[in-house]
Design an enzyme around this catalytic site. Sequence first.
Site, PDB file in Angstrom:
ATOM      1  N   HIS A 180      31.878  45.853  31.041  1.00 17.13           N
ATOM      2  CA  HIS A 180      32.467  46.070  32.371  1.00 17.13           C
ATOM      3  C   HIS A 180      33.911  45.584  32.391  1.00 17.13           C
ATOM      4  O   HIS A 180      34.176  44.406  32.624  1.00 17.13           O
ATOM      5  CB  HIS A 180      31.629  45.374  33.450  1.00 17.13           C
TER       6      HIS A 180
ATOM      7  N   GLU B   7      44.918  43.517  33.537  1.00 21.47           N
ATOM      8  CA  GLU B   7      45.190  43.486  34.996  1.00 21.47           C
ATOM      9  C   GLU B   7      45.081  44.886  35.596  1.00 21.47           C
ATOM     10  O   GLU B   7      45.793  45.219  36.548  1.00 21.47           O
ATOM     11  CB  GLU B   7      46.589  42.930  35.284  1.00 21.47           C
TER      12      GLU B   7
ATOM     13  N   ASP C 298      45.883  53.970  33.928  1.00 20.77           N
ATOM     14  CA  ASP C 298      45.121  55.000  34.656  1.00 20.77           C
ATOM     15  C   ASP C 298      44.577  54.438  35.970  1.00 20.77           C
ATOM     16  O   ASP C 298      44.618  55.096  37.007  1.00 20.77           O
ATOM     17  CB  ASP C 298      43.909  55.462  33.828  1.00 20.77           C
TER      18      ASP C 298
HETATM   19  P1  TGC Z   1      36.456  48.418  45.904  1.00 19.81           P
HETATM   20  O1  TGC Z   1      35.234  48.849  46.657  1.00 19.81           O
HETATM   21  O2  TGC Z   1      37.661  49.282  45.927  1.00 19.81           O
HETATM   22  O3  TGC Z   1      36.919  46.960  46.396  1.00 19.81           O
HETATM   23  C1  TGC Z   1      35.995  45.903  46.562  1.00 19.81           C
HETATM   24  C2  TGC Z   1      36.553  44.950  47.620  1.00 19.81           C
HETATM   25  O4  TGC Z   1      37.786  44.391  47.138  1.00 19.81           O
HETATM   26  C3  TGC Z   1      38.882  44.726  48.048  1.00 19.81           C
HETATM   27  N1  TGC Z   1      40.063  44.977  47.198  1.00 19.81           N
HETATM   28  C4  TGC Z   1      41.061  44.085  47.068  1.00 19.81           C
HETATM   29  N2  TGC Z   1      41.266  42.895  47.641  1.00 19.81           N
HETATM   30  C5  TGC Z   1      42.383  42.229  47.293  1.00 19.81           C
HETATM   31  N3  TGC Z   1      43.271  42.695  46.396  1.00 19.81           N
HETATM   32  C6  TGC Z   1      43.071  43.883  45.777  1.00 19.81           C
HETATM   33  N4  TGC Z   1      43.950  44.304  44.850  1.00 19.81           N
HETATM   34  C7  TGC Z   1      41.940  44.644  46.117  1.00 19.81           C
HETATM   35  N5  TGC Z   1      41.440  45.843  45.719  1.00 19.81           N
HETATM   36  C8  TGC Z   1      40.290  46.034  46.387  1.00 19.81           C
HETATM   37  C9  TGC Z   1      38.395  45.944  48.782  1.00 19.81           C
HETATM   38  O5  TGC Z   1      39.043  46.072  50.023  1.00 19.81           O
HETATM   39  C10 TGC Z   1      36.911  45.634  48.929  1.00 19.81           C
HETATM   40  O6  TGC Z   1      36.770  44.649  49.948  1.00 19.81           O
HETATM   41  P2  TGC Z   1      35.479  44.604  50.901  1.00 19.81           P
HETATM   42  O7  TGC Z   1      35.767  43.548  51.889  1.00 19.81           O
HETATM   43  O8  TGC Z   1      35.360  45.993  51.481  1.00 19.81           O
HETATM   44  O9  TGC Z   1      34.317  44.283  50.006  1.00 19.81           O
HETATM   45  O10 TGC Z   1      35.992  48.113  44.408  1.00 19.81           O
HETATM   46  P3  TGC Z   1      35.560  49.086  43.220  1.00 19.81           P
HETATM   47  O11 TGC Z   1      34.337  48.511  42.590  1.00 19.81           O
HETATM   48  O12 TGC Z   1      35.502  50.508  43.701  1.00 19.81           O
HETATM   49  O13 TGC Z   1      36.749  48.908  42.151  1.00 19.81           O
HETATM   50  C11 TGC Z   1      38.041  49.279  42.449  1.00 19.81           C
HETATM   51  C12 TGC Z   1      38.998  49.077  41.245  1.00 19.81           C
HETATM   52  C13 TGC Z   1      38.632  50.003  40.103  1.00 19.81           C
HETATM   53  C14 TGC Z   1      40.378  49.435  41.731  1.00 19.81           C
HETATM   54  C15 TGC Z   1      39.000  47.642  40.774  1.00 19.81           C
HETATM   55  O14 TGC Z   1      37.772  47.190  40.461  1.00 19.81           O
HETATM   56  C16 TGC Z   1      39.999  47.347  39.683  1.00 19.81           C
HETATM   57  O15 TGC Z   1      41.117  46.968  39.999  1.00 19.81           O
HETATM   58  N6  TGC Z   1      39.656  47.468  38.332  1.00 19.81           N
HETATM   59  C17 TGC Z   1      40.516  46.998  37.281  1.00 19.81           C
HETATM   60  C18 TGC Z   1      39.954  45.715  36.727  1.00 19.81           C
HETATM   61  C19 TGC Z   1      41.021  44.727  36.389  1.00 19.81           C
HETATM   62  O16 TGC Z   1      42.160  44.805  36.815  1.00 19.81           O
HETATM   63  N7  TGC Z   1      40.649  43.721  35.601  1.00 19.81           N
HETATM   64  C20 TGC Z   1      41.572  42.685  35.278  1.00 19.81           C
HETATM   65  C21 TGC Z   1      40.862  41.525  34.604  1.00 19.81           C
HETATM   66  S1  TGC Z   1      41.844  40.044  34.569  1.00 19.81           S
HETATM   67  C22 TGC Z   1      43.037  40.352  33.464  1.00 19.81           C
HETATM   68  O17 TGC Z   1      43.210  41.387  32.916  1.00 19.81           O
HETATM   69  C23 TGC Z   1      43.921  39.209  33.218  1.00 19.81           C
HETATM   70  S2  TGC Z   1      45.136  39.489  32.046  1.00 19.81           S
HETATM   71  C24 TGC Z   1      45.976  38.084  32.305  1.00 19.81           C
HETATM   72  C25 TGC Z   1      47.166  37.890  31.472  1.00 19.81           C
HETATM   73  O18 TGC Z   1      47.024  37.539  30.271  1.00 19.81           O
HETATM   74  O19 TGC Z   1      48.292  37.992  32.046  1.00 19.81           O
HETATM   75  P1  FAD Z   2      37.725  50.349  29.870  1.00 20.75           P
HETATM   76  O1  FAD Z   2      37.468  49.969  31.281  1.00 20.75           O
HETATM   77  O2  FAD Z   2      36.566  50.614  28.990  1.00 20.75           O
HETATM   78  O3  FAD Z   2      38.691  51.619  29.862  1.00 20.75           O
HETATM   79  C1  FAD Z   2      38.860  52.454  28.709  1.00 20.75           C
HETATM   80  C2  FAD Z   2      39.714  53.650  29.132  1.00 20.75           C
HETATM   81  O4  FAD Z   2      39.020  54.399  30.146  1.00 20.75           O
HETATM   82  C3  FAD Z   2      41.059  53.248  29.735  1.00 20.75           C
HETATM   83  O5  FAD Z   2      42.049  54.147  29.315  1.00 20.75           O
HETATM   84  C4  FAD Z   2      40.830  53.398  31.242  1.00 20.75           C
HETATM   85  O6  FAD Z   2      42.032  53.681  31.936  1.00 20.75           O
HETATM   86  C5  FAD Z   2      39.867  54.580  31.276  1.00 20.75           C
HETATM   87  N1  FAD Z   2      39.055  54.597  32.504  1.00 20.75           N
HETATM   88  C6  FAD Z   2      38.156  53.658  32.922  1.00 20.75           C
HETATM   89  N2  FAD Z   2      37.640  54.018  34.117  1.00 20.75           N
HETATM   90  C7  FAD Z   2      38.226  55.183  34.467  1.00 20.75           C
HETATM   91  C8  FAD Z   2      38.127  56.060  35.592  1.00 20.75           C
HETATM   92  N3  FAD Z   2      37.322  55.778  36.636  1.00 20.75           N
HETATM   93  N4  FAD Z   2      38.884  57.164  35.604  1.00 20.75           N
HETATM   94  C9  FAD Z   2      39.727  57.461  34.585  1.00 20.75           C
HETATM   95  N5  FAD Z   2      39.852  56.694  33.492  1.00 20.75           N
HETATM   96  C10 FAD Z   2      39.122  55.557  33.440  1.00 20.75           C
HETATM   97  N6  FAD Z   2      40.299  40.091  31.423  1.00 20.75           N
HETATM   98  C11 FAD Z   2      39.992  38.960  32.126  1.00 20.75           C
HETATM   99  O7  FAD Z   2      39.049  38.947  32.910  1.00 20.75           O
HETATM  100  N7  FAD Z   2      40.723  37.830  31.966  1.00 20.75           N
HETATM  101  C12 FAD Z   2      41.762  37.747  31.098  1.00 20.75           C
HETATM  102  O8  FAD Z   2      42.418  36.706  30.999  1.00 20.75           O
HETATM  103  C13 FAD Z   2      42.100  38.912  30.333  1.00 20.75           C
HETATM  104  N8  FAD Z   2      43.093  38.848  29.399  1.00 20.75           N
HETATM  105  C14 FAD Z   2      43.294  39.937  28.574  1.00 20.75           C
HETATM  106  C15 FAD Z   2      44.167  39.805  27.476  1.00 20.75           C
HETATM  107  C16 FAD Z   2      44.332  40.864  26.603  1.00 20.75           C
HETATM  108  C17 FAD Z   2      45.245  40.711  25.415  1.00 20.75           C
HETATM  109  C18 FAD Z   2      43.677  42.093  26.843  1.00 20.75           C
HETATM  110  C19 FAD Z   2      43.869  43.268  25.919  1.00 20.75           C
HETATM  111  C20 FAD Z   2      42.799  42.220  27.897  1.00 20.75           C
HETATM  112  C21 FAD Z   2      42.583  41.130  28.772  1.00 20.75           C
HETATM  113  N9  FAD Z   2      41.637  41.197  29.807  1.00 20.75           N
HETATM  114  C22 FAD Z   2      41.331  40.085  30.541  1.00 20.75           C
HETATM  115  C23 FAD Z   2      40.804  42.405  29.964  1.00 20.75           C
HETATM  116  C24 FAD Z   2      41.518  43.561  30.642  1.00 20.75           C
HETATM  117  O9  FAD Z   2      41.676  43.337  31.996  1.00 20.75           O
HETATM  118  C25 FAD Z   2      40.700  44.829  30.339  1.00 20.75           C
HETATM  119  O10 FAD Z   2      40.901  45.135  28.972  1.00 20.75           O
HETATM  120  C26 FAD Z   2      41.111  45.985  31.223  1.00 20.75           C
HETATM  121  O11 FAD Z   2      40.789  45.733  32.574  1.00 20.75           O
HETATM  122  C27 FAD Z   2      40.450  47.305  30.782  1.00 20.75           C
HETATM  123  O12 FAD Z   2      39.085  47.148  30.547  1.00 20.75           O
HETATM  124  P2  FAD Z   2      38.442  47.670  29.156  1.00 20.75           P
HETATM  125  O13 FAD Z   2      39.249  47.135  28.046  1.00 20.75           O
HETATM  126  O14 FAD Z   2      37.001  47.367  29.204  1.00 20.75           O
HETATM  127  O15 FAD Z   2      38.670  49.245  29.181  1.00 20.75           O
END
Ligand code: TGC
Ligand code: FAD
Length: 394
Positions: A145, A373, A377
């Site tokens: 996930h 983050e 896409d």
């Molecule tokens: P969805 O139904 O849209 O939203 C659920 C609830 O969350 C609210 N919401 C937000 N609230 C605050 N800020 C935001 N940006 C928000 N976006 C949505 C929304 O209003 C709702 O609230 P409520 O009260 O109705 O429950 O959720 P969904 O399951 O359909 O997913 C939407 C989606 C795909 C956009 C979201 O899940 C998403 O952004 N996916 C990407 C995942 C992601 O960004 N992962 C990052 C992991 S951390 C990381 O990568 C750290 S890297 C750090 C580093 O090294 O710098």
């Molecule tokens: P996937 O979700 O499997 O996506 C694979 C491909 O499918 C992507 O191209 C995506 O755009 C596409 N895709 C997925 N869903 C859809 C859709 N609905 N429609 C169209 N295309 C779609 N996470 C943390 O929690 N904490 C951290 O500190 C953190 N640090 C990170 C550091 C590094 C160096 C990296 C590489 C990642 C880190 N992450 C962290 C995780 C990061 O947030 C995820 O890699 C990112 O959110 C994408 O998830 P995934 O890699 O599982 O790709």
Amino acid sequence: MAVRMDLFESPDYYALDDLLSEEHLMVRAAVRDYVKKEISPIIEDYAQRAEFPQQIVKQLGDLGCFGPTVPTKYGGGGLDYISYGIMMQELERGDSGVRSTASVQGSLVMHPIFAYGSEEQKNKFLPKLATGEWLGCFGLTEPNHGSDPAGMLTNIKDAGDHVILNGAKMWISNAPFAQIAVVWAKNQEDKIVGLIVERGMEGFSTPTTHNKWSLRASATGELVFDNVKVPKENIFPNVIGLKGPLGCLSKARYGIAWGALGAAMDCYDTALRYSKERVQFGKPIAGFQLQQKKLAEMLTEITKAQLLVWRLGVLMNQGKATPSQISMAKRNSCEIATQIARDARQMLGGMGITGEYSIMRHMMNLESVITYEGTHDIHLLITGMDITGLNAFK
Ligand code: TGC
Ligand code: FAD
């Protein structure tokens, strides 16, 4: 080891410095000076060795880069969002991994404790995180996930005065060196809650992720929870649901919008300087139209992005920025930075692939920045949904 000279000068084609306050300029000067003295001379070697420069944790704390928007009462900087953005820009100008360390600590660890935590949690954790005495990490992504965190499997079960945590997170920045982890898990009602897991709790481990070609100077790892007993006082009392972690991501994505721009500025500046010095066919390559096209387009995109993030910073300060506006800026900065890094690398010819210059390292780092983050896409789909009202994720 040869001392690396950092001659960076930031582009300011539209006199955007006029929009910054004295405080903003002071913050920028302090962080730029730090990067020139402490990061540029060492970062390439750490990246080549795939080693995290642990000394930066204390240094970033001393410089005020951890939790700059958190109130001073809890050890934060009490600064505005433009100051925060400028810090991230300057750190990522040095290396995306350095900025990652700071944005995870500030936006993904200190922010949730400040916004969702109890007074006891704030007093116990925030001051030590602000100084860099403790490093934190943020566990949302799981093996199955990533883009879809709502499907997470990590879970807690009630066991009296504590909960039992099971599951696994992967791709977690800072994990191998973190004293605490902010972890998102489902409770028995299938609702997402946040909790603070501390190193040393039995059943909690943080194996390092190896073989990355990107963010090599940043430590990445897994979080593994095998029947970990977490006291209930470590659960955030003031948030429930996916909006908890997504609210933290909004802060961090805002910082990345400025940060990726810093990497772009460094690539542009390096390519400009190199092209004025490198002579081929009897004149500096900067005198050829094809190279000028690259430089002119880089500076145009940098200038547009500078305006976008500055305006977003104003909206953040006013509490008016929407998650979709933040997505647009994060996506745009990553897009232009990756393109600028690729063009800049080509302008250096063969030298562009070496560690003598920062460009190839930025280029590889940006492949993570454009993915974490929220992928490129995902941010496009967030904008698409905002303008059409139609959800194309599912
Ligand atoms: P969805 O139904 O849209 O939203 C659920 C609830 O969350 C609210 N919401 C937000 N609230 C605050 N800020 C935001 N940006 C928000 N976006 C949505 C929304 O209003 C709702 O609230 P409520 O009260 O109705 O429950 O959720 P969904 O399951 O359909 O997913 C939407 C989606 C795909 C956009 C979201 O899940 C998403 O952004 N996916 C990407 C995942 C992601 O960004 N992962 C990052 C992991 S951390 C990381 O990568 C750290 S890297 C750090 C580093 O090294 O710098
Ligand atoms: P996937 O979700 O499997 O996506 C694979 C491909 O499918 C992507 O191209 C995506 O755009 C596409 N895709 C997925 N869903 C859809 C859709 N609905 N429609 C169209 N295309 C779609 N996470 C943390 O929690 N904490 C951290 O500190 C953190 N640090 C990170 C550091 C590094 C160096 C990296 C590489 C990642 C880190 N992450 C962290 C995780 C990061 O947030 C995820 O890699 C990112 O959110 C994408 O998830 P995934 O890699 O599982 O790709």
